[in-house]
Motif scaffolding. Structure first.
Motif, PDB file in Angstrom:
ATOM      1  N   LEU A 267      -6.595  51.891  28.160  1.00  0.00           N
ATOM      2  CA  LEU A 267      -7.722  51.077  28.626  1.00  0.00           C
ATOM      3  C   LEU A 267      -8.904  51.950  29.016  1.00  0.00           C
ATOM      4  N   GLY A 268      -8.655  52.960  29.840  1.00  0.00           N
ATOM      5  CA  GLY A 268      -9.744  53.777  30.371  1.00  0.00           C
ATOM      6  C   GLY A 268     -10.433  54.581  29.289  1.00  0.00           C
ATOM      7  N   ILE A 269      -9.688  55.528  28.715  1.00  0.00           N
ATOM      8  CA  ILE A 269     -10.295  56.396  27.701  1.00  0.00           C
ATOM      9  C   ILE A 269     -10.632  55.595  26.447  1.00  0.00           C
ATOM     10  N   LEU A 272     -13.808  53.709  27.183  1.00  0.00           N
ATOM     11  CA  LEU A 272     -14.995  54.565  27.307  1.00  0.00           C
ATOM     12  C   LEU A 272     -15.408  55.158  25.967  1.00  0.00           C
ATOM     13  N   VAL A 273     -14.423  55.512  25.131  1.00  0.00           N
ATOM     14  CA  VAL A 273     -14.777  56.012  23.797  1.00  0.00           C
ATOM     15  C   VAL A 273     -15.448  54.882  23.012  1.00  0.00           C
ATOM     16  N   PHE A 275     -17.293  52.576  24.291  1.00  0.00           N
ATOM     17  CA  PHE A 275     -18.680  52.527  24.778  1.00  0.00           C
ATOM     18  C   PHE A 275     -19.503  53.665  24.182  1.00  0.00           C
ATOM     19  N   ALA A 276     -18.892  54.848  24.057  1.00  0.00           N
ATOM     20  CA  ALA A 276     -19.627  55.986  23.486  1.00  0.00           C
ATOM     21  C   ALA A 276     -20.044  55.674  22.054  1.00  0.00           C
ATOM     22  N   VAL A 277     -19.127  55.073  21.298  1.00  0.00           N
ATOM     23  CA  VAL A 277     -19.453  54.699  19.914  1.00  0.00           C
ATOM     24  C   VAL A 277     -20.613  53.709  19.917  1.00  0.00           C
ATOM     25  N   TRP A 278     -20.553  52.773  20.841  1.00  0.00           N
ATOM     26  CA  TRP A 278     -21.581  51.739  20.937  1.00  0.00           C
ATOM     27  C   TRP A 278     -22.947  52.350  21.270  1.00  0.00           C
ATOM     28  N   ILE A 279     -22.947  53.268  22.254  1.00  0.00           N
ATOM     29  CA  ILE A 279     -24.217  53.892  22.655  1.00  0.00           C
ATOM     30  C   ILE A 279     -24.794  54.706  21.498  1.00  0.00           C
ATOM     31  N   ALA A 280     -23.913  55.476  20.826  1.00  0.00           N
ATOM     32  CA  ALA A 280     -24.413  56.327  19.752  1.00  0.00           C
ATOM     33  C   ALA A 280     -24.881  55.503  18.564  1.00  0.00           C
ATOM     34  N   HIS A 282     -26.342  52.572  18.725  1.00  0.00           N
ATOM     35  CA  HIS A 282     -27.610  51.897  18.999  1.00  0.00           C
ATOM     36  C   HIS A 282     -28.675  52.934  19.207  1.00  0.00           C
ATOM     37  N   THR A 283     -29.315  53.287  18.119  1.00  0.00           N
ATOM     38  CA  THR A 283     -30.266  54.362  18.206  1.00  0.00           C
ATOM     39  C   THR A 283     -31.664  53.773  18.394  1.00  0.00           C
ATOM     40  N   THR A 284     -32.585  54.586  18.901  1.00  0.00           N
ATOM     41  CA  THR A 284     -33.896  54.059  19.279  1.00  0.00           C
ATOM     42  C   THR A 284     -34.879  54.125  18.122  1.00  0.00           C
TER      43      THR A 284
END
Lengths: 293, 571
Positions: A267-269, A272-273, A275-280, A282-284
Motif C-alpha cells: 500500500l505505502g510504497i 507512492l510509486v 503517485f510518482a508516475v502520476w506526477i511525472a 502530468h508535465t507542464t
C-alpha cells in the motif's frame, strides 16, 4: 398441662369445621413427602440409573464412531507398524470429550500433525453421552459448570475489581499462552505443519476445557498450575480483547511486523510509486504565460 | 525578483531608470544586499531536472525523512526514556495495575491520552517503513539504470551508508517503547553481540552497562535514536543532495539529450511545484496509513518481561532478512576449551549482513574494475542494455527475498497451511540456487530484449497488417519505430571491452600483476558475453536498402524477395 389442655381444647373445637379435613389431608401429604424425600435413597438411585443409561448410550455411539482408533474400551489402538493410531482415553475425562467432539476436532478425518476444528458431527445430547461413557473409563476432569468459565461474572464486579481481574488474565495469558497463540490470540505456527489455533472463534467453555485437558501439543494447565478463578480471568481477558475497539485502526490480521511490512510495501510504497508516475506523467506547458517566476 | 525591475524596457541609447520596485522586489533586494542570495538563486532556481517517475523514488525517501523528523519531534515532547518501574494507571483498562517501565508508560500515555498521539506514533512508524523501503527502491533504480557509474560512485557509497544507518535508526526506534515485542528484539540484539568471539560479552556489557536488560539500554538507545543517528543521517542526506546538484541529474537517452546537457524542467516553477506537491502526498499517505492501520499495538503486547514471548515475534521488515538467515541456519555450535562459539548466530547475523553490505558498497567499484570503464556517464542505460549488471542485482534481490521469506516462515506456515520445517528445508537450498537461477534467467531475458530492440530498430515494428502478394505469398508489413524510440536503441553506446596489456612481454616473461589482469580479462569477457551491440550505421543502411527494395518488389511480383523471406522467417 392446663395450658396444653386449653389449647388442645381450642383446636379440638374446630375438628368438625368445614376446612378441617382439607388441612389434615394437606398436613399428611406434606409430612409424608418430606419424610420420603428425607429418608428414601430413591433420588440417587434414579440418577445412577439415568447415568448408566447415558453411559450405555455413549458406549453405543463410541463403538460406531470412535472405537476403530481408540479401541472398544477406549484403551487405544496401535497400527501394524506399532505407531499409536488413537491414544488411550482412560482418564482423559469428560472435559476432553466435550472439547474434542464439541469443537469438531473428533472424529478426525485422518491422522496428521494437526487436528483442525471443523463442523461438529454429534448433537449436544450425543456429546453428553460420549462424555459420560469416556468419564466412566477412568477418573478425569469433568465438564466445567458455566459459572466456572463464563466471563459474565465481570458484570457483578466493581470497576476496579474488573480491571484487576482482566489485568491478571492478561498477565497469565502473556506468560503462558502468547508464545504459541500470539499476543492477539491469532494463533501461531508449530513444528511440521502444526499450529496453535486462533482463539477468537473458540467458545469460553472450550477455552476452559483446553486449558484443563491440553489437547494436541498444548500443555495441561491443571488447577494446581492455574487455579480455576485465574482460568476464568484469562477467558475474561480474551473476551474483552474481542470487545475492545481497534484503537489503532485496521488490525492487519493482528500478526505483527510481517503483515505491517507487507502493507508498508504494497500500500505505502505501491501507492507512492503510483503517485510518482502520476506526477511525472502530468508535465507542464512551458509556454504558458510569461514563463517567469 | 529584484533584478527584473531594473531591466531596461527599450533598446534606446540611454538606460531607462527602473521604476519603483514592488514590495516583494524590495524585500528581496534587502535580503540580497545582506546575504548575497541572488547569485545562488539565479543559478539554482533554474536548475533543470529531467522528467521521469523513477527519478522521484529518492524523493519519497527524502520526504518520509521529513515526516519522521516532524512526527519524531512531537513524540519527544511526551516520551520519557527511563526504565524506572511504575504502576500503569492510564486509560487502557486491561493493563491498569501492571508494573511497567516509564518508557512503556509514557508510550502508552502518548497512545491513549495525548490528543493525536497514537496517530502521530503510528505515522512515525509507518514513515520509518516507507523511508527505508523507498531508499531501497531508489537504490535499485540507480543500479539498474547505471546511474552509479563515474562520476557518481561516491554518492552510491553515501546512499548505501544512509540505508545501513537508516536501518539502525529504525531498530533503535522500535526498541524504545519497551513493549514485549521490542524487548524481545533487544534481547535478540544482546544475543547477537554476544555471539561475536572474544569481544562479544564485553560488547554486550558496554552497550547495556549491566547484565541484560539493566537500566541503561533505553536511555542509551534513545539518545542514539534522537541525536546521534539523525545527525549523521542529516549530514549524509545533505552530502547526497549536494553531490546530486554538483553532478547534475542523469537522464534517459533521447532526442537532444547528450552526455553534456540535461533536458527537463527548471526547479522554479515546475519542479518546486512537483517536488513540493509530492511532499504533501507523502505526508498525506503517511497520515492515512497512521490513521487507519494499526502498527505496533504496544497495548496488546504489554510491557516487556524477559520471561514472556509471543508467537510471531519478528523484527520490522528491514531487519527481517538477517532474522530469516538466522531462522534457516542449521544449529552449528562449537565448543573450544569450555567456551561455546555460537557459529549458528554469528554467521547469519554478524558475518553475512556485513559481507552483503560490503558488496553493496563496493558494487560500482567492482563493476568498474571488471568493465575498465573510465568514462563519465550522464546518460542512463536501460536495464536490458547491461544484462550482466541487471542480472547481478536481480540475483542479489533474490537472495534478499529468500532470506526475507525465511524471516516470516511461521506466518507463512499458518497463513498458507504449510509446514514450517519444509519451508526451512526449501529455503536452505533456495537461498543458494535461487540467486543463480535468477541470474541466468535475467541475463538471457535482457539479451532477448536487446535482440528484439535491435530487430525493431532495423526492420521496424510489426503492424499486424498481413499483406498478400499477387503470387499468393503472405507477409506482415513492418513500420519504422517513432524517431524518439529509434534513437534510444540506435543512439546508445556499444559495450567496450577493457584494453588490457598482454600478460607477458616480448620475451615471454610474465609481468607482475598480470595474474589479476588475466582474471579481469576473463571476467570482463563474461560480463559482456552475448550482449547485443547497438546497430551500426552500416547495418541500418543495409536494412533500409532492403526495405526500399521490398517495397518495390512487393509492388511487383518477384517471389524471391529475400527481405520478405527473412522477415517471414524471422517471425
Amino acid at each position: 398441662m392446663r395450658f396444653l389442655n386449653r389449647s388442645a381444647g381450642r383446636l379440638s373445637r374446630h375438628r368438625r369445621g368445614p376446612l378441617a379435613g382439607l388441612v389434615v389431608l394437606l398436613l399428611g401429604l406434606v409430612l409424608t413427602g418430606t419424610a420420603y424425600a428425607a429418608f428414601a435413597p430413591a433420588g440417587q438411585a434414579e440418577e445412577a440409573a439415568d447415568n448408566a443409561e447415558l453411559v450405555e448410550q455413549g458406549r453405543e455411539l463410541f463403538l460406531v464412531g470412535c472405537a476403530t482408533c481408540h479401541g472398544q474400551n477406549g484403551e487405544g489402538v496401535l497400527d501394524v507398524n506399532g505407531n499409536q493410531l488413537g491414544p488411550s482415553l482412560q482418564g482423559v475425562g469428560a472435559a476432553s470429550v466435550d472439547f474434542q467432539v464439541g469443537t469438531g476436532r473428533m472424529p478426525m478425518v485422518q491422522p496428521g500433525q494437526q487436528n483442525p476444528s471443523k463442523n461438529v458431527a454429534y448433537s449436544d445430547e450425543e456429546i453428553e453421552a460420549l462424555a459420560a461413557f469416556v468419564a466412566s473409563l477412568g477418573p478425569g476432569p469433568g465438564i466445567p459448570e458455566e459459572e466456572q468459565y463464563s466471563s459474565d461474572y465481570l458484570d457483578s464486579l466493581s470497576a476496579e475489581e474488573r480491571d484487576a481481574a482482566i489485568n491478571r488474565g492478561q498477565q497469565i495469558f502473556l506468560t503462558n499462552c502468547t508464545a504459541c497463540h500470539n499476543f492477539n490470540g491469532r494463533g501461531g505456527a508449530m513444528p511440521r505443519g502444526g499450529y496453535a489455533p486462533g482463539l477468537r472463534e473458540t467458545s469460553e467453555k472450550h477455552i476452559y476445557e483446553a486449558m484443563l485437558t491440553g489437547p494436541g501439543q498444548m500443555d495441561v494447565f491443571s488447577d494446581g498450575n492455574i487455579p480455576p478463578e485465574n482460568k476464568r480471568e484469562v477467558i475474561a481477558f480474551l473476551t474483552t480483547l474481542e470487545e475492545e475497539p481497534q484503537q489503532g485502526g485496521f488490525s492487519l490480521g493482528g500478526l505483527g511486523p510481517v503483515s505491517e511490512g507487507l502493507f508498508a510495501w504494497l500500500l505505502g510504497i505501491g501507492g507512492l510509486v503510483g503517485f510518482a508516475v502520476w506526477i511525472a506523467a502530468h508535465t507542464t506547458r512551458t509556454q504558458k504565460g510569461k514563463g517567469q517566476a | 525578483m529584484s533584478t527584473t525591475s531594473k531591466v531596461a524596457s527599450t533598446n534606446g541609447a540611454t538606460a531607462v531608470a527602473g521604476g519603483k520596485p514592488s514590495r516583494i522586489g524590495a524585500g528581496a533586494q534587502w535580503a540580497d544586499e545582506r546575504l548575497g542570495l541572488a547569485g545562488l538563486a539565479k543559478k539554482n532556481l533554474r536548475k533543470v531536472f529531467p522528467d521521469h517517475w523513477s527519478f522521484m523514488l529518492g524523493e519519497i525517501a527524502l520526504w518520509s525523512f521529513v515526516v519522521l523528523l516532524l512526527t519524531g519531534v512531537f513524540l519527544t515532547f511526551w516520551f520519557n526514556p527511563s526504565m524506572v518501574e511504575v504502576e500503569y494507571q492510564g486509560s487502557y483498562a486491561p493493563l491498569r495495575g501492571s508494573y511497567v517501565s516509564e518508557a512503556f508508560n509514557s508510550s502508552m500515555h502518548i497512545s491513549f491520552e495525548v490528543r493525536g498521539g497514537l496517530l502521530v506514533r503510528q505515522m512515525h512508524h509507518w514513515a520509518a517503513h516507507l523511508f527505508i523501503a523507498s531508499m531501497m527502491i531508489h537504490m535499485m533504480r540507480v543500479f539498474f539504470t547505471g546511474a552509479h557509474r563515474k562520476p557518481r560512485e561516491l554518492n552510491w557509497v553515501i546512499g548505501s551508508l544512509l540505508l545501513l544507518i537508516g536501518t539502525l535508526e529504525g531498530f533503535t526506534g522500535y526498541s524504545l517503547p519497551d513493549d514485549l515485542l521490542s524487548g524481545t528484539g533487544v534481547r535478540a540484539a544482546d544475543g547477537f553481540i554476544k555471539s561475536i568471539p572474544v569481544v562479544g560479552t564485553y560488547g554486550s556489557f558496554l552497550l547495556f552497562g549491566d547484565e541484560f536488560p539493566g537500566t541503561a539500554i533505553i536511555p542509551r538507545l534513545y539518545i542514539i535514536h534522537v541525536l546521534l543517528i539523525p545527525g549523521v543521517l542529516l549530514a549524509l542526506v545533505a552530502a547526497h543532495m549536494l553531490l546530486l546538484v554538483y553532478h547534475k541529474h542523469t537522464q534517459w537517452p533521447g532526442p537532444g539529450r547528450t552526455e553534456g546537457n540535461v533536458v527537463g524542467f527548471p526547479m522554479l516553477p515546475v519542479y518546486a511545484a512537483k517536488a513540493g506537491g509530492f511532499f504533501f502526498i507523502v505526508f498525506g499517505v503517511t497520515a492515512v496509513m497512521g490513521a487507519l492501520m494499526t502498527i505496533n499495538p504496544i497495548w496488546m503486547y504489554g510491557p516487556y518481561d524477559p520471561s514472556k514471548v509471543t508467537a510471531g515475534s519478528q523484527p520490522d521488515w528491514y531487519m527481517g532478512w538477517p532474522d530469516g538467515l538466522l531462522r534457516i541456519m542449521p544449529g552449528w555450535e562449537f565448543e573450544f576449551w569450555g567456551v561455546t562459539f555460537p557459529f549458528n548466530v554469528f554467521l547469519p547475523i554478524i558475518v553475512v549482513p556485513g559481507v552483503m553490505w560490503t558488496i553493496l558498497l563496493l558494487l560500482p567499484f567492482i563493476e568498474n574494475w571488471i568493465t575498465g570503464d573510465k568514462r563519465e556517464h550522464h546518460l542512463l542505460q536501460r536495464p536490458r542494455d547491461a544484462p550482466t549488471r541487471t542480472a547481478l542485482m536481480v540475483s542479489l534481490m533474490t537472495f534478499y527475498a529468500m532470506a526475507w521469506i525465511a524471516g516470516g516462515n511461521d506466518i507463512i506456515a499458518i497463513r498458507f497451511d504449510l509446514s514450517i520445517n519444509q519451508i526451512t528445508y526449501f529455503l536452505r537450498a533456495a537461498i543458494f540456487i535461487g540467486p543463480l537461477i535468477a541470474f541466468m534467467i535475467t541475463r538471457r531475458w535482457c539479451i532477448s530484449l536487446q535482440r528484439h530492440a535491435k530487430e525493431q530498430a532495423l526492420h521496424g515494428y510489426e503492424t499486424g497488417i498481413i499483406e498478400r502478394s499477387p503470387d499468393g505469398a503472405y507477409s506482415e508489413r513492418h513500420q519504422p519505430l517513432p524517431a524518439a524510440k529509434q534513437l534510444v536503441i540506435t543512439g546508445r553506446e556499444g559495450d567496450r571491452l577493457p584494453e588490457l596489456e598482454p600478460g607477458t612481454d616480448a620475451n615471454g616473461v610474465r609481468k607482475p600483476g598480470s595474474r589479476t589482469d588475466g582474471l579481469r580479462g576473463r571476467l570482463s569477457k563474461l560480463w559482456f558475453a552475448d550482449n547485443v551491440q547497438p546497430p551500426t550505421q552500416a547495418e541500418i543502411d543495409e536494412a533500409h536498402h532492403h526495405h526500399d527494395g521490398a517495397h518495390e518488389l512487393g509492388a511487383g511480383s518477384s517471389a524471391d524477395d529475400d527481405d520478405h523471406v527473412t522477415l517471414t522467417k524471422g517471425h
